[in-house]
Motif scaffolding. Structure first.
Motif, mmCIF file in Angstrom:
data_model
loop_
_atom_site.group_PDB
_atom_site.id
_atom_site.type_symbol
_atom_site.label_atom_id
_atom_site.label_comp_id
_atom_site.label_asym_id
_atom_site.label_seq_id
_atom_site.Cartn_x
_atom_site.Cartn_y
_atom_site.Cartn_z
ATOM 1 N N GLN A 119 -5.252 -45.078 -18.947
ATOM 2 C CA GLN A 119 -4.678 -44.364 -17.811
ATOM 3 C C GLN A 119 -3.191 -44.665 -17.655
ATOM 4 O OE1 GLN A 119 -5.763 -42.027 -16.145
ATOM 5 N NE2 GLN A 119 -4.871 -41.957 -14.107
ATOM 6 N N TRP A 120 -2.746 -45.804 -18.158
ATOM 7 C CA TRP A 120 -1.348 -46.219 -18.014
ATOM 8 C C TRP A 120 -0.513 -45.925 -19.251
ATOM 9 C CZ3 TRP A 120 -2.032 -51.779 -15.556
ATOM 10 C CH2 TRP A 120 -2.504 -51.631 -14.242
ATOM 11 N N THR A 143 1.456 -54.223 -18.936
ATOM 12 C CA THR A 143 0.669 -54.429 -17.721
ATOM 13 C C THR A 143 1.539 -54.361 -16.474
ATOM 14 O OG1 THR A 143 -0.874 -55.826 -18.953
ATOM 15 C CG2 THR A 143 -0.901 -56.001 -16.552
ATOM 16 N N VAL A 144 2.670 -55.045 -16.484
ATOM 17 C CA VAL A 144 3.540 -55.064 -15.298
ATOM 18 C C VAL A 144 4.130 -53.680 -15.043
ATOM 19 C CG1 VAL A 144 5.639 -56.044 -14.304
ATOM 20 C CG2 VAL A 144 4.054 -57.510 -15.567
ATOM 21 N N THR A 145 4.570 -53.009 -16.100
ATOM 22 C CA THR A 145 5.108 -51.660 -15.917
ATOM 23 C C THR A 145 4.040 -50.715 -15.401
ATOM 24 O OG1 THR A 145 6.636 -52.048 -17.764
ATOM 25 C CG2 THR A 145 6.352 -49.790 -17.037
ATOM 26 N N GLY A 146 2.863 -50.752 -16.010
ATOM 27 C CA GLY A 146 1.802 -49.854 -15.592
ATOM 28 C C GLY A 146 1.347 -50.102 -14.172
ATOM 29 N N ALA A 147 1.159 -51.364 -13.798
ATOM 30 C CA ALA A 147 0.666 -51.673 -12.454
ATOM 31 C C ALA A 147 1.682 -51.292 -11.390
ATOM 32 C CB ALA A 147 0.326 -53.159 -12.362
ATOM 33 N N SER A 148 2.943 -51.673 -11.594
ATOM 34 C CA SER A 148 3.969 -51.377 -10.586
ATOM 35 C C SER A 148 4.235 -49.881 -10.484
ATOM 36 C CB SER A 148 5.263 -52.123 -10.926
ATOM 37 O OG SER A 148 5.750 -51.753 -12.208
ATOM 38 N N TYR A 150 2.186 -47.356 -11.360
ATOM 39 C CA TYR A 150 1.012 -46.639 -10.845
ATOM 40 C C TYR A 150 0.902 -46.797 -9.325
ATOM 41 C CZ TYR A 150 -3.801 -44.904 -10.695
ATOM 42 O OH TYR A 150 -4.938 -44.176 -10.420
ATOM 43 N N ALA A 151 1.089 -48.029 -8.855
ATOM 44 C CA ALA A 151 0.983 -48.270 -7.414
ATOM 45 C C ALA A 151 2.078 -47.543 -6.646
ATOM 46 C CB ALA A 151 1.044 -49.769 -7.140
ATOM 47 N N LEU A 152 3.313 -47.660 -7.111
ATOM 48 C CA LEU A 152 4.430 -47.059 -6.381
ATOM 49 C C LEU A 152 4.415 -45.537 -6.493
ATOM 50 C CD1 LEU A 152 6.807 -47.805 -4.648
ATOM 51 C CD2 LEU A 152 8.221 -47.996 -6.692
ATOM 52 N N TRP A 153 4.062 -45.007 -7.650
ATOM 53 C CA TRP A 153 4.000 -43.553 -7.827
ATOM 54 C C TRP A 153 2.991 -42.924 -6.869
ATOM 55 C CZ3 TRP A 153 6.676 -39.971 -10.696
ATOM 56 C CH2 TRP A 153 6.091 -38.693 -10.812
#
Length: 253
Positions: A119-120, A143-148, A150-153
């Motif tokens: 998904q990321w 992981t850090v790019t995807g998590a931050s 995804y959450a902010l988007w």
């Protein structure tokens, strides 16, 4: 008398993260925050296209490919056929499958995690992961790019959709131009080489030529022909140059 030994306080403290890990986290968060804020523009554009707040949020949660989302809602907002709009979004998002092939060998994630990590797999997470020197750093950056991101988007999508709904007609405030502007801003850094510039220029010409003749959403599909046309033209040019090389050398003699 000798002085008592000074206790090593550093030994009592947990080791600090290595500079390389700190750099990866810093760079990944920078990308995630910078691009994640663009979700606000998508929320505004989606609401202007007639989608509800729930539909806009569902697109960001489930699709999560910025360019494809903008293409879909822009075509729907222009009155395009839903199938044509979905097809254009699909072609734009198909590049993520090729990113996934490259990242699968680099990250080597456990089988149970791969469906979630898929998904990321987008432009930004792929760029950060591929820029690292080893697998551990690549996993951390991904992981850090995807998590931050995804959450902010998703958060900014919600805020943009709610704000647009509260303001009324986005066109009255000029917010209908936010989506195309952000879409171009996302694409501009990718247009670097001569081939990329040629593809971009031809795609613009094809889209503009199709606007008065074709239904809304279809010009985007026509513009997708720019890439194979430019690649075919460049191959034909190289073959012609290679074939003319010996003749030119004979003429010089």
């Amino acid at each position: 008398m000798t002085a008592p030994p000074i206790p090593d306080r550093a030994a009592d403290q947990p080791p600090s993260p290595s500079p390389s890990r700190s750099r990866v986290v810093r760079d990944a968060l920078g990308v995630g925050v910078a691009v994640g804020l663009s979700g606000f523009a998508f929320g505004v554009t989606s609401a202007g296209a007639g989608l509800t707040v729930a539909q806009s949020c569902a697109l960001s949660l489930l699709v999560f490919t910025g360019a494809s989302q903008f293409a879909l809602v822009s075509a729907l907002g222009a009155g395009g056929n839903p199938l044509a709009a979905a097809a254009g979004a699909f072609f734009l998002g198909a590049r993520n499958a090729f990113y996934g092939l490259r990242l699968s060998g680099l990250l080597r994630l456990p089988a149970a995690v791969r469906p979630l990590a898929a998904q990321w797999v987008i432009d930004e997470t792929s760029a950060v992961a591929l820029a690292q020197r080893d697998r551990a750093a690549a996993r951390l950056g991904f992981t850090v790019t995807g998590a931050s991101l995804y959450a902010l988007w998703n958060l900014t999508t919600l805020l943009g959709a709610l704000g647009a709904s509260a303001l009324g007609d986005p066109a009255a405030w000029g917010l209908d131009a936010a989506g195309p502007a952000v879409f171009l801003a996302l694409l501009a850094p990718m247009v670097k080489g001569r081939t990329e510039r040629a593809v971009a220029a031809l795609a613009v010409l094809l889209a503009l030529a199709g606007l008065p003749l074709l239904p809304a959403g279809v010009p985007v599909l026509v513009a997708a022909l720019a890439a194979p046309l430019v690649l075919a033209g460049s191959r034909w040019t190289r073959r012609g140059t290679a074939a003319a090389g010996p003749e030119q050398r004979e003429a010089r003699r």
